[in-house]
Design an enzyme around this catalytic site. Structure first.
Site, short mmCIF file in Angstrom:
data_model
loop_
_atom_site.label_atom_id
_atom_site.label_comp_id
_atom_site.label_asym_id
_atom_site.label_seq_id
_atom_site.Cartn_x
_atom_site.Cartn_y
_atom_site.Cartn_z
N LYS A 195 0.86 -1.19 0.00
CA LYS A 195 0.00 0.00 0.00
C LYS A 195 0.90 1.24 0.00
CE LYS A 195 -2.53 -3.55 0.99
NZ LYS A 195 -3.71 -4.21 0.59
C1 LIG Z 1 -4.17 -5.48 1.56
C2 LIG Z 1 -5.61 -5.56 1.80
C3 LIG Z 1 -6.14 -6.05 2.99
C4 LIG Z 1 -5.27 -6.66 4.07
O1 LIG Z 1 -4.37 -5.76 4.63
P1 LIG Z 1 -3.29 -6.30 5.68
O2 LIG Z 1 -2.80 -5.05 6.34
O3 LIG Z 1 -2.22 -6.98 4.89
O4 LIG Z 1 -3.99 -7.20 6.62
C5 LIG Z 1 -7.51 -6.02 3.18
N1 LIG Z 1 -8.33 -5.55 2.23
C6 LIG Z 1 -7.87 -5.09 1.05
C7 LIG Z 1 -8.83 -4.55 0.05
C8 LIG Z 1 -6.49 -5.09 0.79
O5 LIG Z 1 -6.04 -4.65 -0.39
#
Ligand SMILES: *Cc1c(COP(=O)(O)O)cnc(C)c1O
Length: 392
Positions: A183
């Site tokens: 992200k």
């Molecule tokens: C990456 C992601 C998650 C999970 O995030 P983490 O911090 O790795 O648990 C959940 N929902 C979406 C839409 C994502 O892209």
């Protein structure tokens, strides 16, 4: 041989390393004052009543669903087109995920696709801002609020995106964010839940720390004040979903970079759009009419008649030293969801089959971008006019 181009790279400077070192030197590395400061700064940035830091967006979603009162026997509408954690969180609370289709342009649920699958058992919707593209929270709430259906916004990818000028997550009962390195904003691992009510934040803070009535940090502070010991109680089942102060120290620095990150990504995405305009039928993700994306995932949808299958194209890019990725996955096609009934999901299946995510990160160079673009033109079997001059 030119350097391999990754699909994503975190934007760190010496400030992040220094902030982490300072947390270590302080001797307090578990959840403490830096987590509290990160929460306050994040809530202010979003314009939310409060923010609760946790270990990941997955655990943030789990706590949000508990906070929304979702449990066994309930249905929660989710997009199948999302990272698997979205649907998994529903099963953690013993509820059933119900897959709704997405809009082919944005990759997101709409009020219509939610309406098509809701039933009297629908207790909540997890509205994902897929790849950073804002979903229309206002329209989905207009449908759900009168029905008593809670909308949880999964803004894992969305920090820095905007909906009608507001920060993503503003005005949501619950919005969740990820700080995983895929992200924009990262602290290794980590997550946040923003809420629109202060009393809800108090409960989520307890749930993330074993259901403890008084946090370890607060007991330590009381100790230092020379007061009699504060004895905590455990009033409901909790979890260990804490963020560390080392992560929060990094997160605070990253938050200060967020606007620059978004600006840089939008500039690079625009350049991809200009350069790729000559590939027949190829569509690059774009801002919806009601908001702006941070281009967390800069995805392209191949036309049905593209000469190469998507996976063959990924192979071609990889052979040229470029790490692209398949587009967003679809949970209903995974073995873990083989037993979950669902209706037709045509847009979901088309997007997951024919889309790919292009490399995009802050220090991607124009020369690297040109390399990506030239492979796409070659695969399409057409000349790349703008690049010919540069000898690409
Ligand atoms: C990456 C992601 C998650 C999970 O995030 P983490 O911090 O790795 O648990 C959940 N929902 C979406 C839409 C994502 O892209």
């Amino acid at each position: 041989m030119s350097e391999r181009i990754p699909v994503m790279r975190p934007w760190f400077g010496p400030e992040e390393a220094e902030a982490a070192a300072e947390a270590v030197r302080s001797g307090w590395v578990a959840q403490g004052p830096r987590v509290a400061a990160f929460e306050a700064a994040f809530a202010e940035r979003v314009g939310a009543a409060d923010a609760v830091a946790v270990s990941s967006c997955t655990t943030a979603l789990h706590l949000a669903l508990i906070g929304a009162g979702v449990g066994p026997g309930d249905e929660v509408v989710v997009p199948s087109l999302s990272f698997i954690a979205t649907a998994n969180a529903v099963r953690y609370v013993g509820a059933s995920p119900v897959f709704a289709d997405v809009d082919i342009e944005t990759g997101n649920l709409t009020a219509d696709t939610v309406d098509a699958v809701r039933t009297p058992r629908t207790r909540a919707v997890i509205l994902v801002d897929q790849g950073g593209v804002p979903a229309d929270l206002d329209a989905v709430r207009e449908l759900c609020d009168p029905l008593g259906i809670v909308v949880v916004e999964d803004a894992a990818c969305g920090a820095g995106s905007r909906l009608r000028g507001r920060q993503i997550g503003a005005g949501a009962a619950f919005a969740t964010y990820s700080f995983h390195p895929r992200k924009l904003l990262t602290c290794g691992e980590g997550g946040m839940v923003t809420v629109d009510r202060a009393d809800v934040a108090v409960r989520l803070r307890r749930l993330r720390e074993h259901g403890m009535s008084v946090s370890a940090a607060d007991r330590d502070a009381a100790d230092r004040g020379g007061a009699p010991p504060v004895l905590e109680t455990y009033d409901e089942l909790g979890f260990n979903y804490r963020m560390t102060d080392v992560q929060a120290a990094i997160g605070l620095v990253q938050l200060g970079r967020l606007d620059a990150m978004v600006e840089r990504r939008r500039k690079l995405a625009d350049r991809y759009r200009r350069l790729l305009a000559g590939v027949p039928g190829l569509r690059l993700v774009a801002d919806p009419e009601y908001g702006t994306t941070n281009y967390q995932a800069c995805w392209a949808l191949l036309p049905e008649d593209f000469p190469l299958e998507r996976d063959a194209l990924l192979g071609r890019l990889s052979a040229e030293g470029i790490s692209a990725r398949r587009g967003i996955m679809a949970a209903h096609l995974e073995p873990a969801y083989a037993d979950t009934p669902h209706g037709p999901l045509p847009a979901t299946e088309r997007l997951t089959r024919d889309s790919l995510i292009l490399p995009l990160f802050h220090d991607l160079t124009e020369a690297q971008q040109d390399r990506v673009v030239s492979v796409l033109y070659a695969a399409a079997g057409v000349a790349a006019p703008e690049l010919a001059e540069a000898g690409a």
